[in-house]
Motif scaffolding. Structure first.
Motif, PDB file in Angstrom:
ATOM      1  N   THR A 101       0.791  -0.768   0.095  1.00 38.40           N
ATOM      2  CA  THR A 101       0.405  -0.382   0.010  1.00 38.40           C
ATOM      3  C   THR A 101       0.791   1.041  -0.236  1.00 38.40           C
ATOM      4  O   THR A 101       0.006   2.045  -0.130  1.00 38.40           O
ATOM      5  N   SER A 102       1.957   1.103   0.796  1.00 43.78           N
ATOM      6  CA  SER A 102       2.982   2.627   0.403  1.00 43.78           C
ATOM      7  C   SER A 102       3.044   3.491  -1.028  1.00 43.78           C
ATOM      8  O   SER A 102       3.212   2.315  -1.969  1.00 43.78           O
ATOM      9  N   ARG A 116      -2.334   3.983  -6.520  1.00 40.22           N
ATOM     10  CA  ARG A 116      -3.173   3.443  -5.326  1.00 40.22           C
ATOM     11  C   ARG A 116      -5.146   3.018  -5.500  1.00 40.22           C
ATOM     12  O   ARG A 116      -5.891   2.384  -4.811  1.00 40.22           O
ATOM     13  N   ALA A 142      -2.238  -4.188   4.829  1.00 39.35           N
ATOM     14  CA  ALA A 142      -1.775  -3.438   4.002  1.00 39.35           C
ATOM     15  C   ALA A 142      -0.310  -3.803   4.430  1.00 39.35           C
ATOM     16  O   ALA A 142       0.877  -3.345   5.260  1.00 39.35           O
ATOM     17  N   GLY A 145       2.317  -1.010   5.587  1.00 44.20           N
ATOM     18  CA  GLY A 145       1.526   0.188   6.536  1.00 44.20           C
ATOM     19  C   GLY A 145       2.242   1.283   7.307  1.00 44.20           C
ATOM     20  O   GLY A 145       1.603   2.185   6.200  1.00 44.20           O
ATOM     21  N   THR A 148       3.179   3.767   4.923  1.00 45.44           N
ATOM     22  CA  THR A 148       1.913   3.974   3.956  1.00 45.44           C
ATOM     23  C   THR A 148       0.984   6.012   4.094  1.00 45.44           C
ATOM     24  O   THR A 148       0.821   5.370   5.806  1.00 45.44           O
ATOM     25  N   PHE A 150      -1.334   8.130   5.879  1.00 48.00           N
ATOM     26  CA  PHE A 150      -2.266   8.005   6.883  1.00 48.00           C
ATOM     27  C   PHE A 150      -3.780   8.042   5.435  1.00 48.00           C
ATOM     28  O   PHE A 150      -4.813   7.352   6.034  1.00 48.00           O
ATOM     29  N   LEU A 153      -4.509   5.225   4.401  1.00 50.99           N
ATOM     30  CA  LEU A 153      -4.102   3.397   4.742  1.00 50.99           C
ATOM     31  C   LEU A 153      -5.857   3.804   5.468  1.00 50.99           C
ATOM     32  O   LEU A 153      -5.851   3.079   5.146  1.00 50.99           O
ATOM     33  N   THR A 154      -6.413   4.837   5.740  1.00 49.15           N
ATOM     34  CA  THR A 154      -7.514   4.942   6.235  1.00 49.15           C
ATOM     35  C   THR A 154      -8.263   4.657   4.582  1.00 49.15           C
ATOM     36  O   THR A 154      -9.618   3.893   5.120  1.00 49.15           O
ATOM     37  N   TYR A 170      -2.121  -4.291   9.831  1.00 43.91           N
ATOM     38  CA  TYR A 170      -0.854  -3.298   9.433  1.00 43.91           C
ATOM     39  C   TYR A 170       0.063  -3.570   9.702  1.00 43.91           C
ATOM     40  O   TYR A 170       0.651  -4.295  10.918  1.00 43.91           O
ATOM     41  N   ARG A 185      -1.135   5.337  15.656  1.00 44.88           N
ATOM     42  CA  ARG A 185      -1.660   5.762  14.099  1.00 44.88           C
ATOM     43  C   ARG A 185      -2.458   4.511  14.496  1.00 44.88           C
ATOM     44  O   ARG A 185      -3.358   4.399  13.754  1.00 44.88           O
ATOM     45  N   LEU A 189      -6.622   5.198  13.519  1.00 45.27           N
ATOM     46  CA  LEU A 189      -7.073   4.497  12.031  1.00 45.27           C
ATOM     47  C   LEU A 189      -8.439   3.153  12.727  1.00 45.27           C
ATOM     48  O   LEU A 189      -9.290   3.219  12.208  1.00 45.27           O
TER      49      LEU A 189
END
Length: 407
Positions: A101-102, A116, A142, A145, A148, A150, A153-154, A170, A185, A189
């Motif tokens: 995901t990053s 993304r 993720a 994570g 990533t 934020f 990520l959300t 995560y 975090r 999250l």
């Protein structure tokens, strides 16, 4: 009250450790020990890989026969619908589906294949495929994570929840997290998403256990259950993962923590030393002398002040009782002097001698003997007492490990 659960990944992340390895029978023993310890779930491996298929079938059969207690078995797949569909017929009811995901991974791993939006679309398709196949719980990983953005990520986690996922993992993939950062975090999250965020911490800075505890506390602060990934003896890629026993001990005995948390798993640490010693033997990785709880020096004292205090009351210099971790194993194969073993090249007389000596009832001697030979051939080392007991108790289920080899 939100609770903490353990999802051990020894049979997935742990077995990926470089310069080591574990047979399929060895992976079965990991599940056996996790069941005895009372861990909630074991990530047993990769059901979409051809060489894992007999192993997965055997694990499902063993679980149905009661070999692992209440341990839930889960598979790991890429967040690719095709992998999930191919794996579904094996009967696993729990899955974790993983995708990076990053921005670092999008740019330098996927190299333009996914942006993304495409990452979310792939993940959502995989989750829906799992749910349509009747999977009971789905965790979405993720990967990377901790690096990533934020906001993204959300967005990713909310899309997973809408698709039917039960948790988001995560992943501190490169082990760069610190307790304050990850705790904050996780709390943000979990609050934003309204479901558990699962810790997956690597030990590149020596803080995997601390980060796992901090992340879990962030979940609890947000009113969500916490799921913590661990490995036996802290094994895993590079510098390893969060150690199972150390994390349990931290939550049970850590100042300012132990009275504030509730562990939802019926943990029995009297199996801890047996599991740690077996894993060291099976993986061929020496157990550090100072390993928390289970190392040889975990309760050893020499300096005058410490020795004097410990002799008066061990609690002067020990945080928890030694008896908590259970006895050290004294297995048949490790006996000094004259000993008869059973294994790959042994005969029926030696097999009977060992099983009778250990007091292990053998209901199906011919099948059990053949399995002892096959399992010894797979491990390349003398079988332990617990291994022999499992083979004798569940020979028909374990026979699924070796399709076509037992007639």
């Amino acid at each position: 009250m939100p609770r903490i659960h353990f999802l051990d990944v020894t049979n997935r992340d742990g077995v990926q450790t470089a310069r080591t390895g574990l047979s399929k029978f060895g992976k079965t023993m990991v599940n056996f020990y996790l069941g005895r310890l009372g861990v909630a779930q074991s990530e047993i491996g990769f059901p979409f890989l051809f060489h894992e298929v007999p192993y997965v079938r055997a694990q499902v059969a063993l679980a149905e026969a009661g070999a692992f207690g209440d341990l839930r078995l889960s598979g790991w797949c890429r967040a690719v619908a095709g992998d999930v569909v191919a794996s579904a017929p094996l009967g696993l009811k729990h899955y974790n589906l993983s995708i990076s995901t990053s921005d670092q991974m999008l740019r330098n791993k996927f190299r333009g294949k996914f942006d993304r939006a495409a990452v979310i679309a792939e993940m959502v398709g995989a989750v829906r495929a799992a749910k349509e196949a009747g999977v009971a719980t789905v965790g979405v990983n993720a990967e990377d994570g901790s690096r990533t953005d934020f906001t993204f990520l959300t967005e990713f986690a909310l899309a997973a929840k809408e698709a039917g996922a039960d948790r988001v993992r995560y992943c501190d993939t490169i082990g760069g997290e610190t307790p304050g950062h990850i705790g904050e975090r996780f709390a943000k999250l979990a609050s934003a998403v309204g479901m558990p965020i699962e810790t997956h911490c690597h030990n590149d800075l020596g803080m995997a256990v601390a980060n796992s505890v901090a992340g879990a506390l962030g979940d609890l602060e947000a009113g969500q259950d916490a799921w913590i990934n661990t490995c036996v003896n802290g094994i895993g890629e590079r510098s390893g993962n969060a150690d199972l026993v150390s994390t349990i001990l931290a939550l049970r005995n850590g100042f300012g923590i132990s009275d504030e948390v509730s562990i939802g798993d019926p943990l029995d640490l009297t199996w801890a030393r047996r599991f740690a010693a077996w894993a060291s033997y099976a993986f061929g990785q020496p157990l550090p002398i100072n390993q928390p709880g289970v190392g040889r020096n975990a309760f050893a004292h020499e300096s005058g002040i410490h020795a004097d205090g410990a002799l008066k009351d061990h609690r002067n210099y020990e945080l928890y009782d030694e008896e908590l971790l259970g006895p050290d194993p004294a297995d048949w194969h490790a006996r000094a002097g004259r000993v008869v073993l059973t294994g790959e090249y042994g005969g029926m007389a030696g097999f009977r001698h060992v099983m009778e000596g250990l007091g292990i009832p053998v209901v199906e001697p011919e099948l059990t003997f053949k399995l002892v030979q096959l399992c010894n051939a797979a491990t390349g080392r003398p079988l332990t007492d617990d291994e022999l007991r499992l083979i004798a108790t569940y020979p028909r289920e374990l026979a699924l490990l070796y399709p076509g080899q037992l007639g």
